[in-house]
Design a protein around this motif. Sequence first.
Motif, PDB file in Angstrom:
ATOM      1  N   GLY A   8      -6.069  -2.766   1.192  1.00  0.00           N
ATOM      2  CA  GLY A   8      -6.802  -1.779   1.508  1.00  0.00           C
ATOM      3  C   GLY A   8      -6.552  -1.151   2.726  1.00  0.00           C
ATOM      4  O   GLY A   8      -6.568   0.217   2.843  1.00  0.00           O
ATOM      5  N   GLU A   9      -6.077  -1.695   4.111  1.00  0.00           N
ATOM      6  CA  GLU A   9      -5.677  -1.134   4.962  1.00  0.00           C
ATOM      7  C   GLU A   9      -4.350  -0.242   4.653  1.00  0.00           C
ATOM      8  O   GLU A   9      -4.536   0.813   5.395  1.00  0.00           O
ATOM      9  CB  GLU A   9      -5.169  -2.217   6.039  1.00  0.00           C
ATOM     10  N   PHE A  10      -3.538  -0.691   3.866  1.00  0.00           N
ATOM     11  CA  PHE A  10      -2.309   0.273   3.407  1.00  0.00           C
ATOM     12  C   PHE A  10      -2.964   1.432   2.868  1.00  0.00           C
ATOM     13  O   PHE A  10      -2.315   2.468   3.059  1.00  0.00           O
ATOM     14  CB  PHE A  10      -1.615  -0.723   2.406  1.00  0.00           C
ATOM     15  N   LEU A  11      -3.718   1.379   1.885  1.00  0.00           N
ATOM     16  CA  LEU A  11      -4.238   2.577   1.067  1.00  0.00           C
ATOM     17  C   LEU A  11      -4.991   3.468   2.221  1.00  0.00           C
ATOM     18  O   LEU A  11      -4.692   4.787   1.934  1.00  0.00           O
ATOM     19  CB  LEU A  11      -5.325   2.025   0.161  1.00  0.00           C
ATOM     20  N   LYS A  12      -5.751   2.992   3.148  1.00  0.00           N
ATOM     21  CA  LYS A  12      -6.446   3.887   4.093  1.00  0.00           C
ATOM     22  C   LYS A  12      -5.336   4.434   4.976  1.00  0.00           C
ATOM     23  O   LYS A  12      -5.493   5.800   5.456  1.00  0.00           O
ATOM     24  CB  LYS A  12      -7.269   3.026   5.028  1.00  0.00           C
ATOM     25  N   ALA A  13      -4.451   3.740   5.397  1.00  0.00           N
ATOM     26  CA  ALA A  13      -3.274   4.154   6.387  1.00  0.00           C
ATOM     27  C   ALA A  13      -2.355   5.330   5.547  1.00  0.00           C
ATOM     28  O   ALA A  13      -1.929   6.182   6.315  1.00  0.00           O
ATOM     29  CB  ALA A  13      -2.574   3.252   7.027  1.00  0.00           C
ATOM     30  N   SER A  14      -1.910   5.018   4.455  1.00  0.00           N
ATOM     31  CA  SER A  14      -1.039   5.731   3.576  1.00  0.00           C
ATOM     32  C   SER A  14      -1.609   6.882   2.675  1.00  0.00           C
ATOM     33  O   SER A  14      -0.884   7.668   2.430  1.00  0.00           O
ATOM     34  CB  SER A  14      -0.208   5.011   3.025  1.00  0.00           C
ATOM     35  N   GLY A  15      -2.862   6.912   2.216  1.00  0.00           N
ATOM     36  CA  GLY A  15      -3.377   7.600   1.278  1.00  0.00           C
ATOM     37  C   GLY A  15      -2.611   7.671  -0.131  1.00  0.00           C
ATOM     38  O   GLY A  15      -2.824   8.224  -1.034  1.00  0.00           O
ATOM     39  N   HIS A  16      -2.093   6.377  -0.116  1.00  0.00           N
ATOM     40  CA  HIS A  16      -1.692   5.943  -1.551  1.00  0.00           C
ATOM     41  C   HIS A  16      -2.534   5.694  -2.661  1.00  0.00           C
ATOM     42  O   HIS A  16      -3.819   5.289  -2.315  1.00  0.00           O
ATOM     43  CB  HIS A  16      -0.881   4.482  -1.279  1.00  0.00           C
ATOM     44  N   PRO A  17      -2.471   6.027  -3.768  1.00  0.00           N
ATOM     45  CA  PRO A  17      -3.654   6.013  -4.779  1.00  0.00           C
ATOM     46  C   PRO A  17      -4.170   4.477  -4.832  1.00  0.00           C
ATOM     47  O   PRO A  17      -3.054   3.588  -4.732  1.00  0.00           O
ATOM     48  CB  PRO A  17      -3.022   6.713  -6.088  1.00  0.00           C
ATOM     49  N   SER A  18      -5.256   4.314  -5.368  1.00  0.00           N
ATOM     50  CA  SER A  18      -5.707   3.022  -5.516  1.00  0.00           C
ATOM     51  C   SER A  18      -5.003   2.467  -7.018  1.00  0.00           C
ATOM     52  O   SER A  18      -4.865   3.047  -7.884  1.00  0.00           O
ATOM     53  CB  SER A  18      -7.358   2.935  -5.751  1.00  0.00           C
ATOM     54  N   PRO A  19      -4.955   1.269  -6.952  1.00  0.00           N
ATOM     55  CA  PRO A  19      -4.043   0.664  -8.211  1.00  0.00           C
ATOM     56  C   PRO A  19      -5.385   0.341  -9.121  1.00  0.00           C
ATOM     57  O   PRO A  19      -6.811   0.264  -8.835  1.00  0.00           O
ATOM     58  CB  PRO A  19      -4.010  -0.947  -7.913  1.00  0.00           C
ATOM     59  N   ALA A  20      -4.971   0.111 -10.621  1.00  0.00           N
ATOM     60  CA  ALA A  20      -5.938  -0.253 -11.377  1.00  0.00           C
ATOM     61  C   ALA A  20      -6.853  -1.516 -10.976  1.00  0.00           C
ATOM     62  O   ALA A  20      -6.320  -2.420 -10.128  1.00  0.00           O
ATOM     63  CB  ALA A  20      -5.331  -0.755 -12.615  1.00  0.00           C
ATOM     64  N   TYR A  21      -8.125  -1.596 -11.592  1.00  0.00           N
ATOM     65  CA  TYR A  21      -9.104  -2.593 -11.038  1.00  0.00           C
ATOM     66  C   TYR A  21      -9.519  -2.542  -9.623  1.00  0.00           C
ATOM     67  O   TYR A  21     -10.489  -3.520  -9.405  1.00  0.00           O
ATOM     68  CB  TYR A  21      -8.615  -3.831 -11.352  1.00  0.00           C
TER      69      TYR A  21
END
Length: 183
Positions: free
Chosen positions: A52-65
């Motif tokens: 989640g820290e990675f998603l927030k910092a990078s804007g990468h799309p969330s994975p399945a599930y």
Amino acid sequence: PAGNFILGFDPSVEIKPFISENTTGLNAQPKQTLFLETFFIDQYEVSNKHYGEFLKASGHPSPAYWDDHRRNKPQQPVSGVNWNDANAFCSWANKRLPTEAEWEKAARGPEGFKYPWGDKYDASMGNYGRKQELTANVDAYPQGKSPYGVYNMSGNVFEWVNDWYDPNYYKTTKTILKPTGPQ
């Protein structure tokens, strides 16, 4: 640590495929000794909290599930990631995916155990059959950790490695310092 380890398995001795979830078992032969230089591998699977820290910092799309309440508790391992997601996370964290040889050494130890804890299957050593709803916390099953202290190398979730799959990889791999996997 640097040193020899046993890669693959011998089907004449070992009836069931060994623990390596990133191979198809029967293609993971012949059994052979390889040498690897020192490398680092995380002790735990990547948690939802860390991902989640990675998603927030990078804007990468969330994975399945990601929005599945049965799989998204902070200390559960992230699931539903594809190879590109895993590779992007590693780059963000200043790490890399392990090679298949590195993963196997970390999972089976230098002796080439069939499972991280030894050669006898024991369902109590890992999350098999969804004992923990779907996935267990990344620090669950300490009794099943590998000889190098790595948790959940058998059971729980699948892991990605840097190599591309090649059904002949084990047949063509020779004793080399740094097996990098198929090109």
